[in-house]
Motif scaffolding. Structure first.
Motif, PDB file in Angstrom:
ATOM      1  N   LEU A 163      35.709 -24.538  32.371  1.00 26.08           N
ATOM      2  CA  LEU A 163      36.102 -24.216  33.744  1.00 26.08           C
ATOM      3  C   LEU A 163      37.580 -24.509  33.979  1.00 26.08           C
ATOM      4  CD1 LEU A 163      33.021 -25.584  35.751  1.00 26.08           C
ATOM      5  CD2 LEU A 163      33.657 -23.189  35.415  1.00 26.08           C
ATOM      6  N   SER A 164      38.045 -25.621  33.449  1.00 24.77           N
ATOM      7  CA  SER A 164      39.452 -25.990  33.640  1.00 24.77           C
ATOM      8  C   SER A 164      40.384 -24.948  33.029  1.00 24.77           C
ATOM      9  CB  SER A 164      39.722 -27.365  33.024  1.00 24.77           C
ATOM     10  OG  SER A 164      38.880 -28.347  33.582  1.00 24.77           O
TER      11      SER A 164
ATOM     12  N   PHE B 276      40.009 -21.365  35.015  1.00 24.72           N
ATOM     13  CA  PHE B 276      40.661 -21.345  36.319  1.00 24.72           C
ATOM     14  C   PHE B 276      42.156 -21.617  36.217  1.00 24.72           C
ATOM     15  CE2 PHE B 276      36.260 -22.108  37.899  1.00 24.72           C
ATOM     16  CZ  PHE B 276      36.183 -20.976  38.708  1.00 24.72           C
ATOM     17  N   SER B 277      42.595 -22.284  35.153  1.00 23.18           N
ATOM     18  CA  SER B 277      44.036 -22.489  34.970  1.00 23.18           C
ATOM     19  C   SER B 277      44.755 -21.181  34.671  1.00 23.18           C
ATOM     20  CB  SER B 277      44.283 -23.477  33.829  1.00 23.18           C
ATOM     21  OG  SER B 277      44.000 -22.893  32.566  1.00 23.18           O
TER      22      SER B 277
ATOM     23  N   SER C 146      43.178 -18.031  35.733  1.00 18.39           N
ATOM     24  CA  SER C 146      42.774 -17.060  36.746  1.00 18.39           C
ATOM     25  C   SER C 146      43.383 -17.343  38.119  1.00 18.39           C
ATOM     26  CB  SER C 146      41.240 -17.035  36.849  1.00 18.39           C
ATOM     27  OG  SER C 146      40.813 -16.013  37.709  1.00 18.39           O
ATOM     28  N   VAL C 147      43.375 -18.598  38.558  1.00 23.69           N
ATOM     29  CA  VAL C 147      43.919 -18.926  39.878  1.00 23.69           C
ATOM     30  C   VAL C 147      45.421 -18.639  39.945  1.00 23.69           C
ATOM     31  CG1 VAL C 147      44.308 -20.781  41.541  1.00 23.69           C
ATOM     32  CG2 VAL C 147      42.095 -20.581  40.387  1.00 23.69           C
TER      33      VAL C 147
ATOM     34  N   TYR D  82      46.099 -14.982  40.410  1.00 21.35           N
ATOM     35  CA  TYR D  82      45.919 -14.504  41.787  1.00 21.35           C
ATOM     36  C   TYR D  82      47.193 -14.712  42.601  1.00 21.35           C
ATOM     37  CZ  TYR D  82      44.579 -14.833  46.696  1.00 21.35           C
ATOM     38  OH  TYR D  82      44.542 -14.705  48.068  1.00 21.35           O
TER      39      TYR D  82
ATOM     40  N   ASN E 158      49.856 -23.173  35.889  1.00 19.48           N
ATOM     41  CA  ASN E 158      48.588 -23.259  35.166  1.00 19.48           C
ATOM     42  C   ASN E 158      48.157 -24.694  34.916  1.00 19.48           C
ATOM     43  OD1 ASN E 158      50.324 -20.819  34.293  1.00 19.48           O
ATOM     44  ND2 ASN E 158      48.245 -20.126  33.871  1.00 19.48           N
TER      45      ASN E 158
ATOM     46  N   ILE F  36      46.547 -26.482  38.018  1.00 14.00           N
ATOM     47  CA  ILE F  36      45.156 -26.088  38.282  1.00 14.00           C
ATOM     48  C   ILE F  36      44.220 -26.713  37.252  1.00 14.00           C
ATOM     49  CG2 ILE F  36      43.588 -24.140  38.506  1.00 14.00           C
ATOM     50  CD1 ILE F  36      45.625 -24.368  40.752  1.00 14.00           C
TER      51      ILE F  36
ATOM     52  N   VAL G 152      41.185 -29.360  38.362  1.00 16.61           N
ATOM     53  CA  VAL G 152      39.774 -29.075  38.073  1.00 16.61           C
ATOM     54  C   VAL G 152      39.195 -30.128  37.147  1.00 16.61           C
ATOM     55  CG1 VAL G 152      38.181 -27.405  37.044  1.00 16.61           C
ATOM     56  CG2 VAL G 152      40.074 -26.599  38.459  1.00 16.61           C
TER      57      VAL G 152
END
Length: 707
Positions: free
Chosen positions: A588-589, A592-593, A595-596, A599, A646, A649, A653
């Motif tokens: 997950l870390s 999302f590092s 993907s977020v 965005y 990156n 994030i 997480v």
């Protein structure tokens, strides 16, 4: 023991009787294939790097090899039968092989293992005992002991069994002589050359600087790196760790450089932006200094574990994927060859030794650079990149001929004679503070750098722990870690005053270099730092480095960033890497590092948007178009930029999940640090980490920054 024949009396023997040692089981297919049964007598180390313990007398049940600190404490056998004694320092398993010499025992360990999670018992004051044991030394789950090397263990008068990892040629306090120290120090710095010099070659052109500016910044980086390394090995953690510009600061530096307020500048953009960077770095460094010397870092350490460190620094390397190969693609025949050479040296030829040194593994980066640079020079001199009627010095916008427009990329990026940095550099130049002017302080940029300094501190914590396992007698105390972080803050203040463009921190590649070269002496690092200071005074050295073609820089960065990601993930070996809990957290870390920040970086940009920066710098212009658009511009700038990084994030997480999801200490791989009072009773640890010139005695009352 008595004879089986009742008519024959027992023979006189040694008194007190020597303890019986369990015989090692015979060889079998299981040991040859690496099979490790849970309930059988297969006890030898397998090729997988794990070891099962052989049957042994019950009185030796409560002692255990200390994988974490490469030390073993054992309960010595008693002459008369007695109940099993309490574990020394909380440990509960050990294999101690009696030797003829009463002062030494030898524990056999598998050589060249990279480590892993150790089973173990509740830690003692010195951090002995592996992670994950429950109260009273009872393990919470299945054990896995890790075999690293062969270790000689000395039994002292106080009953402690002290270990020395023999796989290291020289340890922390070893001083083998001027010539070996000089050679190993030069080797140490040359092996991490890419980390020292590549960041200025990226940020100075992005700021609009010339080749001469790049040469001056490179010399400044070498000078500050030498000074800060000497300070850190003397008054910081005292571990053999080189200080220098970190890739942690590169992404925020590029984001600040591409801020909207700098887009319409006229004149010398380089000096103006550099002064803004200096101000942000100085404020962030002051924050890091307070974090360390106030003792807050000791509290913060409870949140930092391998499951947090691994994805955070893997994200640092992965965040530059949009910069790496797109820059290599400007001259594929040079850049791809560079990457392939470094891969061949570091992987396929890594076991080749010359005079006992694995030169291809240690010098993969400088060797690959030298060969590729020489080949590009021959191609340039042979006229391969010379085209009739075309001048490389003419701007692309002024080129009229279609023939020249077609080859303008090859002329600018494949030739090695387009830079005049070497010719224009002076022979002698002394870097001095505020050489670019008075720093400019902007709170919104400073806040971004303050957040980045926390990530840098997390990186250093992982490096302290890993290097102490290799070179020191035991792990440092939380106070020593805080002291090291505080001094890194002061070193970053020096970097801000001198104007290196980034903060100064421990280079993560140090741990890999120490493990490969097997040189853990801080004297070698200090001598290399002195040589680095002398080289920085020679202006031609900076000019030579500044003349490296950009495509070769990008190719080396591809390898360095991949190595950084791998070194980050390697921290998982201190935890249960196969645990579903850790797999989910790390996955997950990392996801999302990527993907977020994507965005935030893509928000508000349409396919037809004309941007004034090159495509490989698009991820760093988020401050001008991010989703946060309140009436407070400074807050918008801070949030848009911070959440587009990156590593930030990944850290958020990982630290939230790792500290809220239940898990045992063994599963989490919680870092084990020495306790202050117990470390004071250990002469070896005290000598490793105490400050020189009796400074430790003067500051003895400051318990949160040392002994």
């Amino acid at each position: 023991m008595s004879n089986s024949d009742p008519k024959v009396g027992p023979k006189p023997g040694q008194w007190p009787p020597a303890p019986e040692s369990a015989a090692m089981p015979p060889s079998s297919w299981a040991k040859r294939t690496g099979f490790r049964p849970k309930f059988s007598g297969e006890t030898n180390a397998s090729d997988s790097g794990q070891i099962s313990l052989p049957p042994r007398p019950k009185e030796q049940k409560n002692s255990q090899p200390d994988v974490e600190a490469s030390r073993v404490r054992a309960t010595l056998p008693q002459p008369t039968p007695a109940p099993p004694p309490a574990a020394v320092n909380g440990t509960d398993k050990a294999v101690v092989v009696p030797a003829e010499n009463k002062d030494q025992t030898v524990v056999k360990r598998r050589r060249d293992s990279d480590g892993g999670s150790g089973g173990g018992a509740k830690k003692d004051g010195l951090g002995h005992g592996a992670n994950g044991a429950g109260p009273n030394g009872v393990p919470e789950g299945p054990r896995r002991a890790v075999v690293r090397n062969e270790e000689v263990i000395d039994v002292e008068d106080d009953g402690f069994v002290r270990g020395r990892p023999t796989h290291m040629k020289y340890e922390l306090r070893d001083t083998p002589g001027l010539v070996p120290i000089g050679l190993y120090g030069f080797q140490h710095y040359l092996s991490i050359l890419g980390s020292l010099i590549l960041i200025p070659l990226v940020i100075v052109p992005a700021m609009g600087g010339t080749h001469e500016d790049t040469s001056m910044v490179v010399s400044t980086v070498l000078f500050v790196s030498g000074i800060t390394t000497l300070l850190h090995t003397s008054f910081g953690s005292r571990l053999p760790l080189i200080q220098g510009p970190s890739f942690v600061y590169l992404a925020p530096a590029l984001a600040i450089i591409n801020s909207p307020e700098f887009q319409g500048l006229n004149g010398n953009n380089f000096k103006h932006i550099m002064k803004e960077l200096q101000g942000a770095i100085i404020i962030a460094s002051a924050f890091q200094t307070i974090l360390g010397y106030s003792g807050l870092m000791s509290v913060f350490l409870r949140l930092i574990n391998p499951v947090v460190v691994a994805p955070t620094f893997a994200a640092v390397g992965l965040s530059f994927y949009s910069y790496g190969f797109p820059r290599v693609g400007t001259c594929l025949e040079i850049g791809v060859v560079q990457i392939l050479l470094v891969i061949m040296f570091s992987l396929y030829l890594r076991k080749i030794s010359v005079f006992g040194h694995r030169i291809f593994l240690i010098y993969a980066v400088p060797l690959g650079l030298a060969i590729t640079w020489a080949a590009a020079f021959l191609l340039t001199e042979a006229g391969v990149y010379s085209y009739k009627g075309c001048d490389v010095n003419v701007p692309a916008s002024n080129i009229i001929s279609d023939h020249c427009r077609k080859h303008v990329s090859s002329m600018k990026h494949c030739r090695v004679d387009t830079s005049y940095a070497l010719k224009s550099s002076p022979w002698f130049r002394f870097p001095y503070p505020l050489q670019w002017g008075t720093p400019v302080f902007e709170w919104k940029m400073a806040l971004v750098m303050c957040a980045v300094s926390i990530i840098s501190s997390v990186d250093s914590v992982g490096s302290y722990h890993a290097s102490s396992l290799l070179a020191a007698s035991g792990p440092p105390t939380p106070g020593v870690v805080s002291r090291g972080i505080g001094l890194e803050g002061l070193c970053s203040v020096l970097a801000g005053l001198w104007g290196t463009g980034t903060g100064s921190t421990t280079l993560t590649e140090n741990v890999h270099t120490i493990a490969v070269t097997k040189m853990g002496s801080r004297r070698a690092v200090e001598l290399g730092a002195c040589a680095l200071i002398l080289l920085s005074l020679v202006g031609k050295v900076g000019g030579f480095i500044a003349s490296i073609p950009e495509v070769m820089v990008a190719a080396l960065l591809c390898f360095m960033w991949a190595m950084l990601s791998a070194l980050g993930l390697s921290n998982l070996r201190y935890s249960e890497a196969g645990s579903s809990r850790n797999i989910i957290i790390v996955g997950l870390s990392l996801f999302f590092s990527l993907s977020v920040p994507a965005y935030f970086q893509q928000y508000g940009i349409s396919p037809n948007t004309n941007l004034s920066v090159p495509s490989y710098l698009h991820p760093y212009i988020v401050a001008s178009h991010g989703p946060f658009r309140s009436k407070y511009e400074g807050l918008n700038y801070f949030l848009n930029m911070l959440l587009s990084l990156n590593m930030v994030i990944a850290f958020l997480v990982a630290v939230i999940l790792d500290n809220t999801v239940p898990g045992s200490q063994q599963e989490r791989g919680v870092y084990v640090w020495s306790e202050t009072e117990a470390a004071r009773r250990e002469p070896a640890i005290t000598k490793d980490y105490e400050l020189p010139f009796r400074v430790s005695r003067i500051l003895r009352w400051v318990k949160w920054v040392g002994f």
